[in-house]
Design a protein around this motif. Sequence first.
Motif, PDB file in Angstrom:
ATOM      1  N   GLN A   4       0.983  -0.782  -0.270  1.00  0.00           N
ATOM      2  CA  GLN A   4       0.295  -0.189   0.235  1.00  0.00           C
ATOM      3  C   GLN A   4       1.041   1.160  -0.210  1.00  0.00           C
ATOM      4  O   GLN A   4       1.987   1.282   0.608  1.00  0.00           O
ATOM      5  CB  GLN A   4      -0.947  -0.471   1.235  1.00  0.00           C
ATOM      6  N   ASN A   6       1.448   5.277   0.056  1.00  0.00           N
ATOM      7  CA  ASN A   6      -0.595   6.458   0.167  1.00  0.00           C
ATOM      8  C   ASN A   6       1.224   7.155   0.077  1.00  0.00           C
ATOM      9  O   ASN A   6       2.166   7.701   1.482  1.00  0.00           O
ATOM     10  CB  ASN A   6      -1.074   6.613   1.126  1.00  0.00           C
ATOM     11  N   GLN A 197       9.717   5.213   1.678  1.00  0.00           N
ATOM     12  CA  GLN A 197       9.588   5.660   3.204  1.00  0.00           C
ATOM     13  C   GLN A 197       9.712   6.860   3.193  1.00  0.00           C
ATOM     14  O   GLN A 197       9.311   7.516   4.255  1.00  0.00           O
ATOM     15  CB  GLN A 197       9.470   4.479   4.501  1.00  0.00           C
ATOM     16  N   ALA A 291      -2.343   1.909  11.786  1.00  0.00           N
ATOM     17  CA  ALA A 291      -2.560   1.548  10.445  1.00  0.00           C
ATOM     18  C   ALA A 291      -2.297   0.044  10.513  1.00  0.00           C
ATOM     19  O   ALA A 291      -3.052  -0.398   9.524  1.00  0.00           O
ATOM     20  CB  ALA A 291      -1.715   2.273  10.440  1.00  0.00           C
ATOM     21  N   ASN A 294      -6.277  -0.533  10.407  1.00  0.00           N
ATOM     22  CA  ASN A 294      -7.184  -0.610   9.321  1.00  0.00           C
ATOM     23  C   ASN A 294      -6.640  -1.279   8.655  1.00  0.00           C
ATOM     24  O   ASN A 294      -7.782  -1.806   7.777  1.00  0.00           O
ATOM     25  CB  ASN A 294      -6.509   0.940   9.082  1.00  0.00           C
ATOM     26  N   LEU A 295      -5.490  -1.645   8.806  1.00  0.00           N
ATOM     27  CA  LEU A 295      -5.390  -2.346   7.452  1.00  0.00           C
ATOM     28  C   LEU A 295      -5.447  -4.408   7.623  1.00  0.00           C
ATOM     29  O   LEU A 295      -6.569  -4.827   6.772  1.00  0.00           O
ATOM     30  CB  LEU A 295      -2.972  -3.266   7.137  1.00  0.00           C
ATOM     31  N   LEU A 427       3.218  -2.357   5.816  1.00  0.00           N
ATOM     32  CA  LEU A 427       2.578  -0.390   6.046  1.00  0.00           C
ATOM     33  C   LEU A 427       3.818   0.026   4.570  1.00  0.00           C
ATOM     34  O   LEU A 427       2.192   0.700   4.291  1.00  0.00           O
ATOM     35  CB  LEU A 427       3.229  -0.120   7.368  1.00  0.00           C
ATOM     36  N   CYS A 429       4.122   2.996   3.015  1.00  0.00           N
ATOM     37  CA  CYS A 429       4.256   4.482   2.889  1.00  0.00           C
ATOM     38  C   CYS A 429       2.334   4.499   3.845  1.00  0.00           C
ATOM     39  O   CYS A 429       2.101   5.735   3.062  1.00  0.00           O
ATOM     40  CB  CYS A 429       3.868   5.279   1.474  1.00  0.00           C
ATOM     41  N   GLU A 430       2.182   3.598   3.964  1.00  0.00           N
ATOM     42  CA  GLU A 430       0.482   4.008   4.657  1.00  0.00           C
ATOM     43  C   GLU A 430       0.388   5.309   5.477  1.00  0.00           C
ATOM     44  O   GLU A 430       0.860   5.585   6.990  1.00  0.00           O
ATOM     45  CB  GLU A 430       0.191   3.547   5.560  1.00  0.00           C
ATOM     46  N   THR A 432      -1.224   7.401   8.298  1.00  0.00           N
ATOM     47  CA  THR A 432      -1.472   7.207   9.477  1.00  0.00           C
ATOM     48  C   THR A 432       0.261   7.098  10.144  1.00  0.00           C
ATOM     49  O   THR A 432       0.730   7.848  10.912  1.00  0.00           O
ATOM     50  CB  THR A 432      -2.316   6.141   9.747  1.00  0.00           C
TER      51      THR A 432
END
Length: 534
Positions: A4, A6, A197, A291, A294-295, A427, A429-430, A432
């Motif tokens: 992911q 983002n 990141q 985070a 959420n995933l 994670l 670059c998620e 949050t």
Amino acid sequence: MKMQMNSATAPCPPSSCSTSSTFPPPPRFTSVSRNSKSPLALPRAVCTSQRMYRSAGVPNEAYLSSNTSTNYVVSRYSFGWSETQPILPKQSVNKDLSPLAALVTSKSQNFSTASLVGDEKIGVLLLNLGGPETLEDVQPFLFNLFADPDIIRLPRLFRFLQKPLAQFISVVRAPKSKEGYASIGGGSPLRRITDAQAEELRKSLWEKNLPAKVYVGMRYWHPFTEEAIEQIKRDGITKLVVLPLYPQFSISTSGSSLRLLESIFREDEYLVNMQHTVIPSWYQREGYITAMANLIEKELQNFDSPEQVMIFFSAHGVPLAYVEEAGDPYKAEMEECVDLIMEELEKRKITNAYTLAYQSRVGPVEWLKPYTDETIIKLGQKGVKSLLAVPISFVSEHIETLEEIDVEYKELALKSGIEKWGRVPALGCEATFISDLADAVIESLPYVGAMAVSNLEARQSLVPLGSVEELLATYDSKRNELPPPVTVWEWGWTRSAETWNGRAAMLAVLVLLVLEVTTGEGFLHQWGILPLFQ
């Protein structure tokens, strides 16, 4: 590849931001050692938290033992990550006398970053493992890995054989490893993801009014930590925040990278005069926990019956002796991390059963249990039909998620009777997650250059965060030497026999290496391996 990516960043939620303009209290280490013979001041994230315990529905603050010889925080309740009971219904987290794990909320907006920066040049150094980018890189990458004394620990008498042994193992293991990397595209994506990141973290810091440069330093492949340090010097950085990209602290990950930094700092006058601080672990930060939750919540929706899915946390393993004898906090931090995630999911009315297991073990010695592969088989035997794998110790996709989990463990699960398989992406670059890392960096700035260790002889449970050298001094002052895992021979197919067979094999290898090094003749020289070190 499951990632992911983002690029957006999110500000600190209003509920977690105070209106106070004062600095947050000093960051701390919290000891959660369960073994009184090896207490350890364990690294924590860079802000203060309170651990709350539930007793008959009434929360109470965690207390310190009055005995000065064991003056450290009362250890958290064990939820029984065991081979005999790997399945944990979510409801069990809320039973009486169980702790509410300490969640750290961001306070980075409590104060102005301008007052912290001034004329200083701020840098952030992200530390990570590294990985081969091509198939040709695999063998030298493995050599760098096994040449690390924090990965393969040789007796003091044989430490001169560290590099020859690493060369031997890397040559033997390279063909199999190349097959794995070939199956995920011919190389590790770790550098590309870590660079992304770093860029997103830089953007988030600038959006939070902290003009900082972010650097990437890998332990075992390019860009090496040494390369990142040289760039930091060229850029004239005056204050440095060191941030390992490992949520939980371990001797073999963050510890190894910090030990390398310590040796670099000691040899360079510029670095000696440059103020810095370390964020050694951050698994209990609110942004990270949110985070991850959420995933998990998103992936559960891909199942026909989300409430029946077993949530399967899989963490990278370490040898058991690291935890029980050397005082590695990794297991305790991992278990608390899982508790925090499940607490967050419970707030969202997600009460699935869950379990934690450890993957990637190698060699004849015992590693942290339960093992991921064995647990998957047992879950299938118990009738579990839907499984959601969560790579809990990884924030980037690499071979252990893309090949070991996505291919090997998925295939094993389907063979074991599990019908539906899912996997939570790393994670990456998620948004949050990245925003919370930026908050962690900002919150650490008041303590750059501050002393870390105080009153070690009293073994205080809480000590402020500080420099690389001080952190390692704290750790080294608390650790014990690793003893032999088995001292008495037992006949048959036993752990003792397996251990002694492994020792005999290692001894034979060491004898051969000694002969090769001393005589200059043998099959390793014929293969062109050892001349590299002559």
